[in-house]
Design a protein around this motif. Structure first.
Motif, mmCIF file in Angstrom:
data_model
loop_
_atom_site.group_PDB
_atom_site.id
_atom_site.type_symbol
_atom_site.label_atom_id
_atom_site.label_comp_id
_atom_site.label_asym_id
_atom_site.label_seq_id
_atom_site.Cartn_x
_atom_site.Cartn_y
_atom_site.Cartn_z
ATOM 1 N N GLU A 1 0.831 -1.205 0.000
ATOM 2 C CA GLU A 1 0.000 0.000 0.000
ATOM 3 C C GLU A 1 0.871 1.263 0.000
ATOM 4 O O GLU A 1 0.617 2.223 -0.748
ATOM 5 C CB GLU A 1 -0.887 0.043 1.244
ATOM 6 N N ALA A 2 1.880 1.259 0.881
ATOM 7 C CA ALA A 2 2.755 2.427 1.013
ATOM 8 C C ALA A 2 3.487 2.726 -0.294
ATOM 9 O O ALA A 2 3.593 3.884 -0.706
ATOM 10 C CB ALA A 2 3.753 2.206 2.147
ATOM 11 N N PHE B 1 5.290 5.814 -1.646
ATOM 12 C CA PHE B 1 6.163 5.680 -0.478
ATOM 13 C C PHE B 1 5.694 6.586 0.671
ATOM 14 O O PHE B 1 6.494 7.239 1.339
ATOM 15 C CB PHE B 1 7.619 5.970 -0.841
ATOM 16 N N SER B 2 4.398 6.584 0.884
ATOM 17 C CA SER B 2 3.798 7.340 1.991
ATOM 18 C C SER B 2 3.175 6.363 2.981
ATOM 19 O O SER B 2 2.621 5.332 2.593
ATOM 20 C CB SER B 2 2.726 8.297 1.477
ATOM 21 N N LEU C 1 0.123 4.037 9.358
ATOM 22 C CA LEU C 1 1.007 3.198 10.168
ATOM 23 C C LEU C 1 0.444 2.958 11.560
ATOM 24 O O LEU C 1 0.508 1.837 12.075
ATOM 25 C CB LEU C 1 2.397 3.836 10.257
ATOM 26 N N MET C 2 -0.116 3.990 12.204
ATOM 27 C CA MET C 2 -0.659 3.822 13.551
ATOM 28 C C MET C 2 -1.843 2.864 13.546
ATOM 29 O O MET C 2 -2.009 2.066 14.476
ATOM 30 C CB MET C 2 -1.073 5.181 14.121
ATOM 31 N N HIS C 3 -2.644 2.934 12.516
ATOM 32 C CA HIS C 3 -3.777 2.019 12.367
ATOM 33 C C HIS C 3 -3.267 0.580 12.324
ATOM 34 O O HIS C 3 -3.807 -0.313 13.003
ATOM 35 C CB HIS C 3 -4.527 2.383 11.072
ATOM 36 N N LEU C 4 -2.226 0.355 11.530
ATOM 37 C CA LEU C 4 -1.634 -0.986 11.423
ATOM 38 C C LEU C 4 -1.057 -1.439 12.761
ATOM 39 O O LEU C 4 -1.340 -2.550 13.226
ATOM 40 C CB LEU C 4 -0.536 -0.983 10.364
ATOM 41 N N LEU C 5 -0.245 -0.589 13.410
ATOM 42 C CA LEU C 5 0.419 -0.972 14.654
ATOM 43 C C LEU C 5 -0.582 -1.274 15.767
ATOM 44 O O LEU C 5 -0.423 -2.244 16.513
ATOM 45 C CB LEU C 5 1.383 0.134 15.099
ATOM 46 N N PHE C 6 -1.609 -0.443 15.874
ATOM 47 C CA PHE C 6 -2.632 -0.650 16.910
ATOM 48 C C PHE C 6 -3.335 -1.990 16.699
ATOM 49 O O PHE C 6 -3.512 -2.779 17.640
ATOM 50 C CB PHE C 6 -3.642 0.495 16.883
#
Length: 199
Positions: free
Chosen positions: A19-20, A25-26, A64-69
């Protein structure tokens, strides 16, 4: 062994990396990228060929925070449930919860006419939360051991519902649908199959 939990986490991480890259690359994934990779968007489901959108959102994340959480929650709940339920029952629970969450999200969007691109493993994870909350009810073995986890999970579910209500970008219907899927899946697992420690 918690092989399935680690495989699910690995798939989510790899998909997020794709996705990134696709977003330039975001780490903040564009709605266009999410849509093109299979996120839930009710108007995009026109026939049988589009039914994959009830599955693919479980592996997509918006930042990224969505993924990590979500991965922290998956690890926390997954390791325990995979041990207690067994590998295949746990995997079945994960998919039933996730798919049910996305179906409910789709139906809510169609009924209310509020269409938004949504994604995330949290539909499945809400199902895992409910599964842990139900353990002491469904198992006849060592209920005292399981009750401490079940009671603690009720607080986690309550906090997550409050968070969901306060965050407009989070799909309440998807989370509640995932919880329903977890409920359904847990009643499909014979209580005798739960591997509960006797001490």
């Amino acid at each position: 062994s918690c092989l399935v939990t680690f495989v699910l986490i690995a798939i989510n991480v790899v998909v997020f990396a794709v996705e990134a890259v696709a977003t330039g690359f975001s780490l903040n994934i564009s709605s266009l990228t999410l849509y093109s990779m299979g996120a839930m968007f009710a108007p995009a489901i026109q026939g049988p060929a589009d039914l994959y959108r009830f599955v693919t959102p479980m592996f997509l994340h918006v930042d990224l925070m969505h993924l990590l959480f979500n991965m922290a929650a998956l690890y926390s709940a997954g390791v325990m449930l995979e041990y207690l339920l067994g590998r295949w029952n746990f995997l079945l629970l994960y998919f039933i919860a996730g798919i049910t969450g996305n179906v409910v999200s789709y139906l809510a969007d169609v009924l209310m006419g509020t269409y938004a691109v949504s994604a995330g493993a949290s539909t499945s994870i809400f199902g895992l939360f409910v599964a842990i909350a139900l353990l002491s009810v469904l198992s006849k073995k060592n209920r005292a051991f399981l009750a401490q986890y079940s009671k603690g999970m009720l607080s986690v579910i309550g906090l997550n519902i409050v968070y969901t209500l306060l965050m407009p970008s989070v799909s309440l219907s998807g989370h509640l649908g995932g919880a329903l899927g977890g409920l359904i899946a847990m009643f499909m697992v014979p209580a005798k199959n739960l591997r509960v420690p006797t001490e």
